[in-house]
Design a protein around this motif. Structure first.
Motif, short mmCIF file in Angstrom:
data_model
loop_
_atom_site.label_atom_id
_atom_site.label_comp_id
_atom_site.label_asym_id
_atom_site.label_seq_id
_atom_site.Cartn_x
_atom_site.Cartn_y
_atom_site.Cartn_z
N LYS A 56 0.83 -1.22 0.00
CA LYS A 56 0.00 0.00 0.00
C LYS A 56 0.86 1.26 0.00
O LYS A 56 0.49 2.27 -0.60
CB LYS A 56 -0.98 0.00 1.16
N GLU B 3 2.13 1.59 -3.60
CA GLU B 3 1.03 2.04 -4.45
C GLU B 3 0.79 3.54 -4.31
O GLU B 3 0.58 4.24 -5.31
CB GLU B 3 -0.26 1.28 -4.12
N GLU B 4 0.84 4.05 -3.09
CA GLU B 4 0.67 5.49 -2.88
C GLU B 4 1.80 6.28 -3.50
O GLU B 4 1.58 7.34 -4.10
CB GLU B 4 0.56 5.82 -1.39
N GLU C 236 1.28 6.34 -7.17
CA GLU C 236 0.19 7.27 -7.49
C GLU C 236 0.69 8.72 -7.51
O GLU C 236 0.40 9.47 -8.43
CB GLU C 236 -0.94 7.10 -6.47
N TRP C 237 1.46 9.11 -6.50
CA TRP C 237 2.04 10.45 -6.43
C TRP C 237 2.92 10.72 -7.64
O TRP C 237 2.80 11.75 -8.30
CB TRP C 237 2.89 10.60 -5.17
N LYS D 83 -2.33 0.58 -10.98
CA LYS D 83 -1.84 -0.39 -10.01
C LYS D 83 -1.17 -1.53 -10.76
O LYS D 83 -1.65 -1.97 -11.79
CB LYS D 83 -2.99 -0.90 -9.16
N SER E 102 6.80 8.38 5.18
CA SER E 102 5.47 8.41 4.56
C SER E 102 5.63 8.37 3.04
O SER E 102 6.69 8.71 2.51
CB SER E 102 4.74 9.68 4.97
N PRO E 103 4.56 7.99 2.35
CA PRO E 103 4.61 8.01 0.88
C PRO E 103 4.96 9.41 0.35
O PRO E 103 5.69 9.53 -0.63
CB PRO E 103 3.21 7.58 0.47
#
Length: 166
Positions: free
Chosen positions: A68, A71-72, A75-76, A87, A137-138
């Motif tokens: 997860k 994935e974040e 996405e960023w 994904k 953190s992402p």
């Protein structure tokens, strides 16, 4: 251990540091020291779960593309590159996505560099958590990717680039 798929190409561009290119090749070859590989080699680790999310067994695919946190980060970074969030299930899919990016060679080189930097920084975040007990953190990982990929391109590419916006 499975060998890398014949259809997946590694980007050996000099704008991407050699250690990162080798890391991606080793990840594709299923030869990075994630907990599942260490267990196969008879090395006991504290837990077989993913260091970043503690949700699933840590494999190359899970850590770098399915976790997860990963994935974040994807996405960023994909959003920053102007792409829709996607994904991935396997590293091969991620590398195929990079290889099929657009028709402009310069943009393709830059996006490839950024996405290799993404895999590298997810790996570094995992190692920092294990060895230095540093949580991240992402968003912090994404910021590091943006900064580091600019530095790589600026100092390693044959094209001049004084500003990231260029």
């Amino acid at each position: 251990m499975a060998a890398p798929s014949q259809g997946v190409k590694i980007d050996w561009s000099k704008s991407i540091p050699l250690n990162v290119r080798c890391f991606v090749w080793r990840a594709l070859s299923r030869r990075i020291p994630v907990s599942s590989n260490l267990a196969i080699r008879g090395i006991t680790v504290e837990t077989n779960l993913c260091t970043l999310c503690n949700a699933e067994i840590e494999t190359e695919d899970h850590l770098l593309v399915k976790c997860k946190i990963a994935e974040e980060v994807h996405e960023w970074i994909l959003g920053w590159c102007g792409s829709d969030g996607k994904k991935f299930q396997h590293i091969e899919e991620f590398l195929d996505y990079i290889a099929s990016w657009g028709n402009c060679p310069m943009k393709k080189e830059i996006v490839s560099l950024i996405l290799y930097c993404t895999l590298w920084n997810i790996w570094k975040a995992r190692n920092n958590k294990i060895f230095m007990k540093v949580d991240t953190s992402p968003a912090k990982i994404a910021n590091e990717i943006i900064s580091q990929s600019y530095e790589w391109y600026k100092y390693r590419s044959s094209k001049s680039c004084n500003r990231w916006i260029d």
